[in-house]
Design an enzyme around this catalytic site. Structure first.
Site, PDB file in Angstrom:
ATOM      1  N   ASP A  49      -5.856   5.882   1.478  1.00  5.79           N
ATOM      2  CA  ASP A  49      -5.973   4.493   1.059  1.00  5.79           C
ATOM      3  C   ASP A  49      -7.453   4.100   1.124  1.00  5.79           C
ATOM      4  OD1 ASP A  49      -3.878   1.788   1.299  1.00  5.79           O
ATOM      5  OD2 ASP A  49      -6.037   1.492   1.423  1.00  5.79           O
TER       6      ASP A  49
ATOM      7  N   HIS B  73       0.839  -1.207   0.000  1.00  8.56           N
ATOM      8  CA  HIS B  73       0.000   0.000   0.000  1.00  8.56           C
ATOM      9  C   HIS B  73       0.871   1.253   0.000  1.00  8.56           C
ATOM     10  CE1 HIS B  73      -3.984  -1.959   0.906  1.00  8.56           C
ATOM     11  NE2 HIS B  73      -3.119  -2.942   1.002  1.00  8.56           N
TER      12      HIS B  73
END
Ligand code: UDP
Length: 448
Positions: free
Chosen positions: A101, A17
């Protein structure tokens, strides 16, 4: 001169990520925006070109399940997010946009409450996201059961077998499935929805998702020197949770023939079972090919001394590699991968044929696309038996490294390499979306 907008980006503490979002941060900076990246204090800075704010983050190893683990992250990261936004406001220079995110649903309201416009950044494929979205909408029941049929999938997703469905929706990790489908709980509130993929790779499913909301494909979010080369010296993501054994890998590869080495990696999180490790180890040895195998320190005890001894003249085992440099090296002929989305995009961007050994979450679906849709890889376990065997490993290495199958895979892989390059180059589909995103930010910031 008008002040360029300031974008704050916040990532989850996982390598898969951090990397694509950090790369996107660098891209925005290169196009003139002010950027601040909010991440964890335990990362290693590989390059110091970006304004980075660190969250003092304690990894709560006592968390009993993924929900507790993620709640812990939320607590720590949201406090820091508010602190950073307020500090900037106090300086009289508030942030204009928050990019979060997509798994951090909670960040949307926090951003809006502080006057920022908000973008969600998805770090998985559009195909996988579509399946999570359908689950979120209740179009099928989770967990999906063996033999239940997958007729609820749109025709843009060519999955008919349960083994190709995202593994977390099969009831293996209930907490994880809630988290993943929950990514769609906030998309109505997000001002932009960004995907680390590219139009030409997932054309049909991008179009399908685009019929629901305005989405922007902005990938592959991979260091520039491996694609369009517009960012000078940009050869790594810039932040890493592990220290790569860079010199060791590249020196070792320099001594090998072209296309002679198999690169093996299962990413930053996978914990393989002992017998799985054994079959891969002995299968690699039986293949007679040279190999680099990334075995993280926490996994090393699973390698037998006998294997380490017998493979010493053909295999290099490292804790962490500079994966892009390795995949780009002319000695590397193929990639045995767990099919994490970043590894998948990197192999496609560098034109490297794959052997797929998916483990969990989205990897099973990525593997299906690699083998059957893009046809740039083969399955290591091609049968329905429970476990892979060393014979499977040896056969897949042979298929990918020699003969007509290799030629086919390589030709397809090079086609996607070309498409990835085009998408990120000036005027390409992703580059254009990034420019549109920036133009919209500039317009919205100057009009407030
Ligand atoms: N990676 C790396 N060195 C290694 C293994 C992995 O740099 O030895 C990087 C890889 O290039 C990718 C990321 O770690 O960018 C892993 O992300 P991915 O989505 O493939 O898998 P995950 O770790 O999330 O399962």
């Amino acid at each position: 001169m008008t002040k360029m907008p300031h974008v704050l980006l916040i990532s989850l503490p996982f390598q898969g990520h951090i990397s694509p979002m950090m790369q996107f941060t660098k891209t925005l900076a290169s196009k003139g925006l002010q950027v601040t990246f909010l991440c964890l204090s335990s990362t290693i800075v590989l390059k110091d070109s970006i304004n980075i704010e660190y969250v003092t983050y304690k990894n709560d190893r006592k968390a009993r399940n993924p929900e507790e683990y993620m709640a812990n992250i939320e607590r720590q990261a949201s406090d820091k997010l508010v602190e950073v936004m307020e500090k900037q406001k106090g300086l009289g220079q508030p942030f204009d946009v928050l990019v979060h995110d997509s798994l951090m649903s909670w960040a949307v309201d926090l951003g809006h409450q502080h006057g920022l416009r908000v973008a969600s950044f998805f770090t998985q494929a559009c195909a996988v996201s579509t399946i999570y979205y359908l689950a979120f909408e209740g179009k099928f029941m989770v967990p999906v059961e063996e033999g239940s049929g997958l007729s609820f999938l749109p025709s843009s997703i060519p999955i008919t077998e349960i083994r190709d469905f995202p593994k977390d929706l099969l009831g293996v990790h209930p907490g994880v499935s809630d988290l993943l489908t929950g990514q769609f709980s906030h998309v109505q509130k997000d001002d932009w929805i960004l995907f680390n993929t590219f139009l030409e790779l997932e054309n049909e499913v991008v179009n399908w998702l685009s019929s629901k909301w305005k989405i922007m494909t902005i990938g592959p979010s991979v260091p520039s020197m491996f694609l369009d080369k517009r960012l000078a010296d940009d050869r790594d993501y810039g932040l890493s949770l592990f220290k790569p054994d860079g010199d060791a890998c590249i020196k070792w590869l320099d001594g090998k023939d072209s296309d002679s080495v198999v690169y093996v990696s299962f990413g930053s999180l996978a914990n393989l079972e002992q017998d799985y490790m054994d079959e891969i180890a002995w299968g690699l040895l039986d293949s007679k090919c040279s190999f680099i195998w990334v075995v993280r320190d926490t996994e090393k005890s699973k390698l037998s001394e006998k294997f380490v001894e017998e493979s010493a003249d053909r295999g290099l085992i490292v804790n962490w590699s500079p994966q892009l440099e390795v995949l780009a090296h002319k000695a590397v002929g193929s990639f045995m991968t767990h099919c994490g989305w970043n590894s998948t995009l990197e192999a496609l961007s560098l034109g490297v044929p794959m052997m797929v050994v998916p483990q969990w979450t989205d990897q099973t679906t990525n593997a299906k696309y690699i083998v059957d849709v893009w046809q740039t890889g083969v399955r290591v376990k091609a049968h329905d038996k429970e476990k892979i065997t060393r014979e499977d490993v040896t056969k897949s290495v042979k298929d990918v490294m020699e003969g007509t199958k290799r030629e086919e895979l390589k030709a397809n892989a090079l086609k996607f390499k070309e498409m990835a390059l085009e998408a990120m180059s000036e005027g390409g589909s992703s580059d254009k979306n990034i420019d549109d995103f920036i133009a919209e930010i500039v317009t919205s910031s100057t009009s407030t």
